[in-house]
Motif scaffolding. Structure first.
Motif, PDB file in Angstrom:
ATOM      1  N   LYS A  48       0.802  -1.230   0.000  1.00 20.35           N
ATOM      2  CA  LYS A  48       0.000   0.000   0.000  1.00 20.35           C
ATOM      3  C   LYS A  48       0.836   1.283   0.000  1.00 20.35           C
ATOM      4  O   LYS A  48       0.280   2.373  -0.079  1.00 20.35           O
ATOM      5  CB  LYS A  48      -0.934   0.005   1.217  1.00 20.35           C
ATOM      6  CG  LYS A  48      -2.032  -1.038   1.100  1.00 20.35           C
ATOM      7  CD  LYS A  48      -2.990  -0.956   2.272  1.00 20.35           C
ATOM      8  CE  LYS A  48      -3.996  -2.100   2.210  1.00 20.35           C
ATOM      9  NZ  LYS A  48      -4.330  -2.625   3.535  1.00 20.35           N
ATOM     10  N   PHE A  49       2.141   1.163   0.114  1.00 14.79           N
ATOM     11  CA  PHE A  49       2.989   2.364   0.129  1.00 14.79           C
ATOM     12  C   PHE A  49       2.996   3.051  -1.230  1.00 14.79           C
ATOM     13  O   PHE A  49       2.898   2.395  -2.273  1.00 14.79           O
ATOM     14  CB  PHE A  49       4.441   2.008   0.493  1.00 14.79           C
ATOM     15  CG  PHE A  49       4.656   1.688   1.950  1.00 14.79           C
ATOM     16  CD1 PHE A  49       3.825   2.200   2.938  1.00 14.79           C
ATOM     17  CD2 PHE A  49       5.720   0.873   2.339  1.00 14.79           C
ATOM     18  CE1 PHE A  49       4.038   1.905   4.277  1.00 14.79           C
ATOM     19  CE2 PHE A  49       5.936   0.566   3.674  1.00 14.79           C
ATOM     20  CZ  PHE A  49       5.098   1.078   4.645  1.00 14.79           C
ATOM     21  N   THR A  50       3.160   4.378  -1.227  1.00 17.58           N
ATOM     22  CA  THR A  50       3.371   5.111  -2.485  1.00 17.58           C
ATOM     23  C   THR A  50       4.813   4.864  -2.934  1.00 17.58           C
ATOM     24  O   THR A  50       5.646   4.374  -2.160  1.00 17.58           O
ATOM     25  CB  THR A  50       3.198   6.629  -2.277  1.00 17.58           C
ATOM     26  OG1 THR A  50       4.249   7.085  -1.401  1.00 17.58           O
ATOM     27  CG2 THR A  50       1.841   6.979  -1.662  1.00 17.58           C
ATOM     28  N   ASN A  51       5.112   5.239  -4.166  1.00 17.26           N
ATOM     29  CA  ASN A  51       6.478   5.057  -4.664  1.00 17.26           C
ATOM     30  C   ASN A  51       7.505   5.834  -3.849  1.00 17.26           C
ATOM     31  O   ASN A  51       8.600   5.339  -3.593  1.00 17.26           O
ATOM     32  CB  ASN A  51       6.571   5.451  -6.143  1.00 17.26           C
ATOM     33  CG  ASN A  51       6.026   4.339  -7.036  1.00 17.26           C
ATOM     34  OD1 ASN A  51       5.883   3.188  -6.598  1.00 17.26           O
ATOM     35  ND2 ASN A  51       5.690   4.686  -8.265  1.00 17.26           N
ATOM     36  N   ASP A  52       7.127   7.054  -3.429  1.00 20.41           N
ATOM     37  CA  ASP A  52       8.038   7.858  -2.608  1.00 20.41           C
ATOM     38  C   ASP A  52       8.318   7.201  -1.270  1.00 20.41           C
ATOM     39  O   ASP A  52       9.439   7.234  -0.766  1.00 20.41           O
ATOM     40  CB  ASP A  52       7.440   9.253  -2.344  1.00 20.41           C
ATOM     41  CG  ASP A  52       7.803  10.238  -3.451  1.00 20.41           C
ATOM     42  OD1 ASP A  52       8.435   9.802  -4.439  1.00 20.41           O
ATOM     43  OD2 ASP A  52       7.444  11.421  -3.320  1.00 20.41           O
ATOM     44  N   GLU A  53       7.280   6.630  -0.696  1.00 21.64           N
ATOM     45  CA  GLU A  53       7.443   5.956   0.595  1.00 21.64           C
ATOM     46  C   GLU A  53       8.359   4.734   0.447  1.00 21.64           C
ATOM     47  O   GLU A  53       9.247   4.511   1.267  1.00 21.64           O
ATOM     48  CB  GLU A  53       6.071   5.562   1.159  1.00 21.64           C
ATOM     49  CG  GLU A  53       5.276   6.776   1.643  1.00 21.64           C
ATOM     50  CD  GLU A  53       3.821   6.462   1.979  1.00 21.64           C
ATOM     51  OE1 GLU A  53       3.195   7.281   2.680  1.00 21.64           O
ATOM     52  OE2 GLU A  53       3.294   5.411   1.534  1.00 21.64           O
ATOM     53  N   LYS A  54       8.122   3.964  -0.622  1.00 23.17           N
ATOM     54  CA  LYS A  54       8.993   2.798  -0.869  1.00 23.17           C
ATOM     55  C   LYS A  54      10.442   3.238  -1.066  1.00 23.17           C
ATOM     56  O   LYS A  54      11.367   2.606  -0.555  1.00 23.17           O
ATOM     57  CB  LYS A  54       8.521   2.032  -2.114  1.00 23.17           C
ATOM     58  CG  LYS A  54       7.250   1.238  -1.891  1.00 23.17           C
ATOM     59  CD  LYS A  54       6.848   0.518  -3.171  1.00 23.17           C
ATOM     60  CE  LYS A  54       5.499  -0.160  -3.000  1.00 23.17           C
ATOM     61  NZ  LYS A  54       4.939  -0.630  -4.280  1.00 23.17           N
ATOM     62  N   GLU A  55      10.576   4.322  -1.825  1.00 22.64           N
ATOM     63  CA  GLU A  55      11.920   4.832  -2.132  1.00 22.64           C
ATOM     64  C   GLU A  55      12.653   5.235  -0.843  1.00 22.64           C
ATOM     65  O   GLU A  55      13.825   4.906  -0.661  1.00 22.64           O
ATOM     66  CB  GLU A  55      11.773   6.026  -3.088  1.00 22.64           C
ATOM     67  CG  GLU A  55      13.069   6.599  -3.623  1.00 22.64           C
ATOM     68  CD  GLU A  55      13.668   5.810  -4.786  1.00 22.64           C
ATOM     69  OE1 GLU A  55      13.158   4.711  -5.127  1.00 22.64           O
ATOM     70  OE2 GLU A  55      14.674   6.278  -5.342  1.00 22.64           O
TER      71      GLU A  55
END
Ligand code: MN3
Ligand code: FE
Length: 305
Positions: A48-55
């Motif tokens: 469920k994380f956004t790409n920025d959060e994953k990054e």
């Protein structure tokens, strides 16, 4: 170099020695298994994380996992120097130290393989991403250069002066400032948002291992200064030399983000790192001009307090 006698057939093990007490603790608390940690909820959160959060999480993981690999790779010359001096109690503790660093490598890489790089075909087959891109100039300065150089110098020069530089770099700066700050801030951020409980569980266990490593570093440096008071300036110079890069690692990490995900605040990291640094420094200053007996007494007190 041949042996002239053995501790175990002469004076016996000194179980009151701070490293021996740390060895006792390590046998009890240092045996958790990274493979036992449950990542089920972590996998749901990750999806469920956004790409920025994953990054951002991958970024922090890339600093942690390579840092753990570096401390695992670079500890041996210190162990060797200690072993050559016949300090069996310290070497016994250092065997747990190295085992624990290896477990930390195992733990972070397992999280990456099973949570961050999931695969429809099963664990460990996911798309791998090279995370070296997250290693900035200051990180490289410490983990690619200063740490291996200070430790490997012991191979040819295991003198007290050289041991002091190695331990300041390894135990005070890499573990005492960087690792402590990273784990603390990362853990706090995840806890505040109630995220990634498996990762949090591992980090809380690993922080306890780390506190024994740092306690050993404080003991080692205190002993070295008690035995070689003229080396105080050397210790201080090494501490101060590495501080800008250590703090710089934090700045480099935050510079990549305009809006930092999860409400992470750069000052929280910097302030924590600075207070860690001062704490370590003040603790070492207490070892200036004291006897070995006093070093042992203070180490026991710190352990109980
Ligand atoms: Mn570690
Ligand atoms: Fe450690």
């Amino acid at each position: 170099m041949s042996h002239t006698s053995f501790v175990t057939t002469t004076r016996g093990l000194n179980r009151e020695l701070p490293p021996m007490r740390l060895f006792e603790k390590a046998k009890k608390y240092g045996i958790w298994n990274p493979s036992d940690i449950d990542f089920t909820k972590d996998k749901h959160h990750w999806a469920k994380f956004t790409n920025d959060e994953k990054e951002l999480i991958l970024h922090l993981l890339s600093l942690f996992v390579a840092g753990e690999e570096a401390v695992t790779l670079d500890l041996l010359p210190l162990m060797q120097a200690i072993a050559q001096e016949g300090r069996i109690e310290e070497e016994m503790f250092l065997t747990t130290f190295l085992f624990e660093e290896a477990k930390h490598v195992d733990f972070f890489r397992r999280f990456m393989d099973e949570v961050a790089f999931p695969s429809p075909l099963g664990e460990g087959l996911g798309v791998r991403s090279d995370l070296t891109r997250f290693h900035g100039d200051n990180y490289r300065q410490i983990f690619y250069e200063a740490l291996p150089n200070a430790l490997n110098a012991l191979r040819t020069d295991p003198s007290p002066a050289s041991q002091i530089q190695a331990s300041v770099t390894y135990n005070m700066v890499v573990e005492g400032v960087l690792a402590e700050t990273g784990y603390h801030a990362f853990f706090t951020m995840l806890e505040r948002n109630d995220l990634l409980p498996g990762l949090r569980k591992g980090i809380s266990l690993l922080k306890k291992d780390e506190s024994r490593h740092i306690a050993y570093g404080v003991y080692l440096l205190s002993r070295l200064i008690a035995e070689n008071p003229q080396e105080w300036d050397n210790l201080q110079t090494q501490m101060n030399m590495l501080l800008p890069s250590a703090i710089g690692v934090i700045g480099d990490a935050f510079a990549r983000y305009e809006v930092v995900p999860f409400g992470l605040i750069e000052d929280d990291f910097v302030n924590y790192a600075m207070s860690q640094f001062s704490k370590r420094f003040e603790r070492l200053e207490k070892a200036k001009g004291v006897s070995l007996d006093e070093v042992n007494r203070v180490a026991r007190e710190a352990e109980e307090g």
